[in-house]
Design a protein around this motif. Structure first.
Motif, mmCIF file in Angstrom:
data_model
loop_
_atom_site.group_PDB
_atom_site.id
_atom_site.type_symbol
_atom_site.label_atom_id
_atom_site.label_comp_id
_atom_site.label_asym_id
_atom_site.label_seq_id
_atom_site.Cartn_x
_atom_site.Cartn_y
_atom_site.Cartn_z
ATOM 1 N N TYR A 278 0.799 -1.220 0.000
ATOM 2 C CA TYR A 278 0.000 0.000 0.000
ATOM 3 C C TYR A 278 0.837 1.277 0.000
ATOM 4 O O TYR A 278 0.289 2.377 0.019
ATOM 5 N N HIS B 256 -7.753 -4.108 0.679
ATOM 6 C CA HIS B 256 -8.383 -4.586 -0.554
ATOM 7 C C HIS B 256 -7.407 -5.268 -1.509
ATOM 8 O O HIS B 256 -7.821 -6.062 -2.347
ATOM 9 N N THR C 132 -16.994 -2.217 2.816
ATOM 10 C CA THR C 132 -15.682 -1.668 2.472
ATOM 11 C C THR C 132 -15.600 -0.272 3.080
ATOM 12 O O THR C 132 -16.567 0.477 3.031
ATOM 13 N N GLU C 133 -14.447 0.037 3.655
ATOM 14 C CA GLU C 133 -14.234 1.351 4.256
ATOM 15 C C GLU C 133 -13.003 1.977 3.612
ATOM 16 O O GLU C 133 -11.905 1.426 3.693
ATOM 17 N N GLU C 134 -13.189 3.115 2.952
ATOM 18 C CA GLU C 134 -12.059 3.791 2.333
ATOM 19 C C GLU C 134 -11.268 4.531 3.403
ATOM 20 O O GLU C 134 -11.794 5.387 4.104
ATOM 21 N N SER D 244 -7.898 5.717 2.625
ATOM 22 C CA SER D 244 -7.175 6.727 1.859
ATOM 23 C C SER D 244 -7.324 6.395 0.376
ATOM 24 O O SER D 244 -7.948 5.400 0.024
ATOM 25 N N ARG D 245 -6.715 7.232 -0.466
ATOM 26 C CA ARG D 245 -6.769 6.950 -1.910
ATOM 27 C C ARG D 245 -6.140 5.599 -2.234
ATOM 28 O O ARG D 245 -6.537 4.937 -3.176
ATOM 29 N N SER E 127 -8.359 0.741 0.898
ATOM 30 C CA SER E 127 -9.714 0.472 1.364
ATOM 31 C C SER E 127 -9.660 -0.802 2.188
ATOM 32 O O SER E 127 -8.960 -1.757 1.821
#
Length: 167
Positions: free
Chosen positions: A33, A123, A142-144, A146-147, A150
């Protein structure tokens, strides 16, 4: 190797080994990430000791070495949150993650009030997602964060088999 891996309750004396293993195991996630500031990599030994004191924590041992760990808690709504499932890279792909997950599920169910297990992973963490799905978990959200990240939330009801075929 000649030794078998055992799973037992974590003790205060395991904290340093767990923290070192956690740091090793989360390097791949941080690289995936592009974020080395994730909590498992910044957690202090004192923070980990406090977390261990307030949760059910298990370790997998090969002799005296901690080669895996997992933690969990049950909230007032009966949701058993499972987190920080880690397995030493050299021990991965031998079923130890599934064994730890089944053991923490059993231990949290013994607490009595759990109705659902819940966990999450990034993700892009395909290996984690495969393991959790094989163990009966289904995506519930799903929880975002940051860009780049997720979190995939997965759950299963207490009472479903801890492991399904294919492990």
């Amino acid at each position: 190797m000649g030794m078998s891996v055992t799973i037992s309750a974590a003790t205060e004396q395991d904290a340093e080994q767990i923290l070192k293993l956690q740091y090793l195991c989360y390097q791949r996630e941080a690289e995936l990430y592009g974020d080395y500031s994730i909590e498992p990599l910044t957690q202090t030994l004192d923070d980990l000791r406090a977390e261990l004191g307030g949760s059910v924590a298990l370790v997998a041992r090969l002799g005296a070495e901690v080669v895996g760990s997992v933690r969990g808690t049950v909230d007032e709504d009966g949701v058993a949150a499972i987190g920080k499932l880690i397995v030493h890279p050299r021990m991965q792909r031998h079923g130890l993650g599934g064994r730890l997950l089944a053991a923490i599920e059993d231990r949290l169910a013994e607490e009595g009030a759990a109705t659902r297990y819940r966990l999450f992973t990034g993700h892009r963490s395909e290996g984690n997602l495969r393991l959790y799905r094989r163990c009966g978990y289904a995506q519930t959200g799903t929880e975002e964060v940051s860009r780049r990240l997720s979190l995939v939330v997965l759950e299963k009801p207490v009472g479903e088999p801890a492991l399904v075929s294919g492990l």
